[in-house]
Scaffold this motif. Sequence first.
Motif, short mmCIF file in Angstrom:
data_model
loop_
_atom_site.label_atom_id
_atom_site.label_comp_id
_atom_site.label_asym_id
_atom_site.label_seq_id
_atom_site.Cartn_x
_atom_site.Cartn_y
_atom_site.Cartn_z
N ARG A 8 0.81 -0.70 0.05
CA ARG A 8 -0.08 -0.26 0.07
C ARG A 8 0.70 1.44 -0.20
O ARG A 8 2.10 1.24 0.09
N THR A 9 0.14 2.05 -0.52
CA THR A 9 0.88 3.57 -0.37
C THR A 9 1.53 4.07 1.20
O THR A 9 0.51 3.77 2.35
N PRO A 10 1.91 4.22 1.13
CA PRO A 10 3.00 4.67 2.60
C PRO A 10 1.54 5.81 3.15
O PRO A 10 1.61 7.04 2.88
N ARG A 11 1.37 5.91 4.47
CA ARG A 11 0.77 6.75 4.58
C ARG A 11 1.21 8.24 6.39
O ARG A 11 2.18 7.74 6.74
N LEU A 12 1.43 9.41 5.57
CA LEU A 12 1.77 9.76 6.08
C LEU A 12 1.76 11.34 7.21
O LEU A 12 -0.11 11.54 6.85
N ALA A 13 1.50 11.55 8.21
CA ALA A 13 1.17 12.81 9.11
C ALA A 13 1.99 13.91 8.86
O ALA A 13 3.48 14.28 8.85
N VAL A 14 1.95 15.45 8.31
CA VAL A 14 1.92 16.01 7.29
C VAL A 14 1.83 16.92 8.46
O VAL A 14 0.46 17.71 9.01
N LEU A 15 3.08 17.76 9.28
CA LEU A 15 2.59 18.82 10.74
C LEU A 15 3.37 20.06 10.24
O LEU A 15 4.74 19.29 10.15
N ILE A 16 3.00 20.98 10.46
CA ILE A 16 3.32 22.42 9.65
C ILE A 16 3.85 23.36 10.74
O ILE A 16 2.51 23.60 11.36
N ASP A 17 4.61 23.56 10.88
CA ASP A 17 5.16 25.17 11.96
C ASP A 17 4.66 26.04 10.90
O ASP A 17 5.53 26.81 10.39
N GLY A 37 4.47 9.49 -0.05
CA GLY A 37 3.09 8.81 0.31
C GLY A 37 1.77 9.60 -0.13
O GLY A 37 1.67 11.00 -0.83
N GLU A 38 0.74 9.22 0.66
CA GLU A 38 -0.09 9.86 0.64
C GLU A 38 -0.31 10.52 2.56
O GLU A 38 0.43 10.06 3.56
N ALA A 39 -0.62 11.29 2.31
CA ALA A 39 -0.70 13.08 3.68
C ALA A 39 -1.91 12.07 4.03
O ALA A 39 -3.21 13.44 4.00
N SER A 40 -2.42 11.82 5.17
CA SER A 40 -3.37 11.28 5.79
C SER A 40 -3.63 12.54 6.79
O SER A 40 -5.14 12.45 7.50
N VAL A 41 -2.88 12.92 7.45
CA VAL A 41 -3.67 13.52 8.42
C VAL A 41 -2.28 14.80 7.73
O VAL A 41 -1.50 14.76 7.45
N ARG A 42 -3.23 16.45 8.03
CA ARG A 42 -2.35 17.16 7.42
C ARG A 42 -2.62 18.42 8.67
O ARG A 42 -3.69 19.00 8.39
N ARG A 43 -2.02 18.74 9.62
CA ARG A 43 -2.63 19.90 10.95
C ARG A 43 -0.89 20.94 10.35
O ARG A 43 -0.12 20.65 10.26
N ALA A 64 -6.36 21.22 2.17
CA ALA A 64 -7.09 20.01 3.22
C ALA A 64 -6.74 20.69 5.20
O ALA A 64 -6.53 19.27 5.92
N ILE A 65 -6.20 21.22 5.02
CA ILE A 65 -5.32 21.71 6.06
C ILE A 65 -5.17 21.47 7.42
O ILE A 65 -6.52 22.81 7.82
N ILE A 66 -5.99 20.94 8.75
CA ILE A 66 -6.97 21.43 9.55
C ILE A 66 -5.59 22.31 10.27
O ILE A 66 -4.34 21.87 10.92
#
Length: 273
Positions: A8-17, A37-43, A64-66
Amino acid sequence: MSLTKTERTPRLAVLIDADNTSPKIVDGLFEEIAKIGEASVRRIYGDFSSQRSRGWADVLARFAIIPQQQFAYTTGKNASDITLVIDAMDLLHSRRFDGFCLVSSDSDFTRLAARIREEGIDAYGFGEQKTPESFRQACRRFVYTENLMPARATVAGKAEEPVQVGSLLEPDEAVALLRRVIVQMDSEDGWVNLGTFGKQLLNLASDFDPRTYGFRKLSDLVRSTGAYEFDEPEGGAVRIRLKPVEPPRPRAARSSRGGRGKRPAAKAAPAAD
């Protein structure tokens, strides 16, 4: 039927400062992350009531960045960094992600990147060229956000031209690193696979990127140095090796009087008595 982790496509958590990242890089950022991979979490973390982070408000919905709002109640205290680290650790222990993308130029995230990798999970860093080396080397790979800005015009307006205007470093500055890697690989005949060579480069320097030197592809950068031979078989993998060094030509002999190639005259034999 469920897919294995390798299928499967790697699941990634994207955390931006947000306090240390410009919204101008957002398009290039998510294009780059999509290669991994796939940016599953975008914060994103920051005080969006401040002028400094307000520019992000226009792009959050499009990607879709939270937003995680953190008001600066006390001067000199960065609540955003603390919240980002807490969230990262919660996500890490959920065991749902294959990698973390930490978007910041702040060295405070060095320990976070190292802790993520201690768990056997990849940490990818994204920050400006000024980012301290400690954070860059703590990541499996580090990408300069200057390389993610909107595409720069190519030389003379030619799309096929590999060299780009406005590279961060001159191509000559990559020569020592390229040579160091190929010498370390030490194959019997000197030839190494270009793909393997590129992986070894990233193992040695996590922030290596041919775009930093003005090239889109590693092969273009290597070729520009003029120090390598290429083996490009049709339908096969590209290989490279250092060009053999020609031995110095011998210099012509000189006499003690400075003449070129002349021998001193023979002495006359003594006369018979």
